[in-house]
Design a protein around this motif. Sequence first.
Motif, mmCIF file in Angstrom:
data_model
loop_
_atom_site.group_PDB
_atom_site.id
_atom_site.type_symbol
_atom_site.label_atom_id
_atom_site.label_comp_id
_atom_site.label_asym_id
_atom_site.label_seq_id
_atom_site.Cartn_x
_atom_site.Cartn_y
_atom_site.Cartn_z
ATOM 1 N N LYS A 56 -4.594 6.489 -1.690
ATOM 2 C CA LYS A 56 -4.158 5.398 -1.251
ATOM 3 C C LYS A 56 -4.216 4.078 -2.276
ATOM 4 C CE LYS A 56 -4.900 2.284 2.889
ATOM 5 N NZ LYS A 56 -5.466 2.319 3.999
ATOM 6 N N ASP B 132 -1.003 -1.827 11.608
ATOM 7 C CA ASP B 132 -1.989 -0.953 11.940
ATOM 8 C C ASP B 132 -1.286 0.191 12.449
ATOM 9 O OD1 ASP B 132 -3.854 -3.165 11.674
ATOM 10 O OD2 ASP B 132 -3.926 -3.645 13.662
ATOM 11 N N TRP C 271 -4.583 5.634 12.564
ATOM 12 C CA TRP C 271 -6.007 5.732 12.299
ATOM 13 C C TRP C 271 -6.366 4.516 11.162
ATOM 14 C CZ3 TRP C 271 -3.214 10.756 11.733
ATOM 15 C CH2 TRP C 271 -3.506 11.732 13.021
ATOM 16 N N GLN C 272 -5.510 3.838 10.411
ATOM 17 C CA GLN C 272 -5.891 3.214 9.355
ATOM 18 C C GLN C 272 -4.787 1.934 9.298
ATOM 19 O OE1 GLN C 272 -6.042 4.679 5.321
ATOM 20 N NE2 GLN C 272 -5.468 6.588 6.359
ATOM 21 N N SER C 273 -5.203 0.976 8.665
ATOM 22 C CA SER C 273 -4.129 -0.409 8.516
ATOM 23 C C SER C 273 -3.525 -0.316 7.011
ATOM 24 C CB SER C 273 -4.911 -1.615 8.918
ATOM 25 O OG SER C 273 -5.394 -1.910 10.021
ATOM 26 N N PHE C 274 -2.461 -0.633 6.997
ATOM 27 C CA PHE C 274 -1.684 -0.881 5.826
ATOM 28 C C PHE C 274 -1.189 -2.227 5.547
ATOM 29 C CE2 PHE C 274 -1.459 3.297 6.976
ATOM 30 C CZ PHE C 274 -1.394 4.228 5.597
ATOM 31 N N ALA D 226 -1.869 7.753 0.767
ATOM 32 C CA ALA D 226 -2.747 7.882 1.941
ATOM 33 C C ALA D 226 -4.006 8.635 1.556
ATOM 34 C CB ALA D 226 -2.057 8.615 2.954
ATOM 35 N N GLY D 227 -5.113 8.252 2.393
ATOM 36 C CA GLY D 227 -6.605 8.846 2.246
ATOM 37 C C GLY D 227 -6.916 8.463 0.801
ATOM 38 N N ASP D 228 -7.508 9.479 -0.125
ATOM 39 C CA ASP D 228 -8.020 9.007 -1.332
ATOM 40 C C ASP D 228 -6.829 8.682 -2.257
ATOM 41 O OD1 ASP D 228 -10.526 9.897 -0.431
ATOM 42 O OD2 ASP D 228 -10.391 11.653 -1.284
ATOM 43 N N THR E 292 0.907 -1.072 0.021
ATOM 44 C CA THR E 292 -0.266 -0.105 0.113
ATOM 45 C C THR E 292 0.689 1.366 -0.148
ATOM 46 O OG1 THR E 292 -1.636 -1.272 1.257
ATOM 47 C CG2 THR E 292 -1.707 1.430 1.213
ATOM 48 N N HIS F 200 4.376 3.003 5.048
ATOM 49 C CA HIS F 200 3.254 3.387 5.853
ATOM 50 C C HIS F 200 2.890 2.382 6.881
ATOM 51 C CE1 HIS F 200 2.790 7.245 3.828
ATOM 52 N NE2 HIS F 200 3.035 6.515 2.739
ATOM 53 N N PRO F 201 2.399 2.735 7.938
ATOM 54 C CA PRO F 201 2.163 3.780 8.424
ATOM 55 C C PRO F 201 3.487 4.551 9.264
ATOM 56 C CG PRO F 201 1.295 2.054 10.099
ATOM 57 C CD PRO F 201 1.796 1.403 8.736
#
Length: 152
Positions: free
Chosen positions: A21, A74, A77-80, A17-19, A14, A53-54
């Motif tokens: 990603k 993890d 805020w989010q997992s990769f 980030a965000g949109d 991955t 990331h993260p």
Amino acid sequence: MTARATWGLVVETTVGAGDRKHTEAQVVAHVVGSRREALAELERRARVYAPTHPLSPKRRRLLRTSDGFLLVVDGAWQSFVTRFLVAELLADSDAPEPPAPGPVAEEPVQEKPAAPPPPAEPVEPVEPVEPVEVDDDGVPVRPAWLGRTDLP
């Protein structure tokens, strides 16, 4: 004699980030041998892989799948996810051409005389280095930049 297979070690990771990603894949290595040997090398790489990331990983899980491994990291805020796959190489458009069959005549090797070594440059004496005073944590008490005249 049986031909040994060539296995591609593929990493899908991955990025962004965000949109923005998304997942990108690349073949990181090739292993010539058995599938078991390729999986062993892939596992070695997966265990030491450090994804971009993260930035502040909270938890790291490495899972075995039928084709390889899945690394889930993890963040706050989010997992990769990073996927490690082993796949048999069937064709490669950029592979070197195999040698032509038949006897190969070896060309005689002509040895060149060794060039004389370059003259040694004089070595300037090195000033002795004073021991640096450090605190209990190993941090220098006096910063290295303190007292330098070449800094603004």
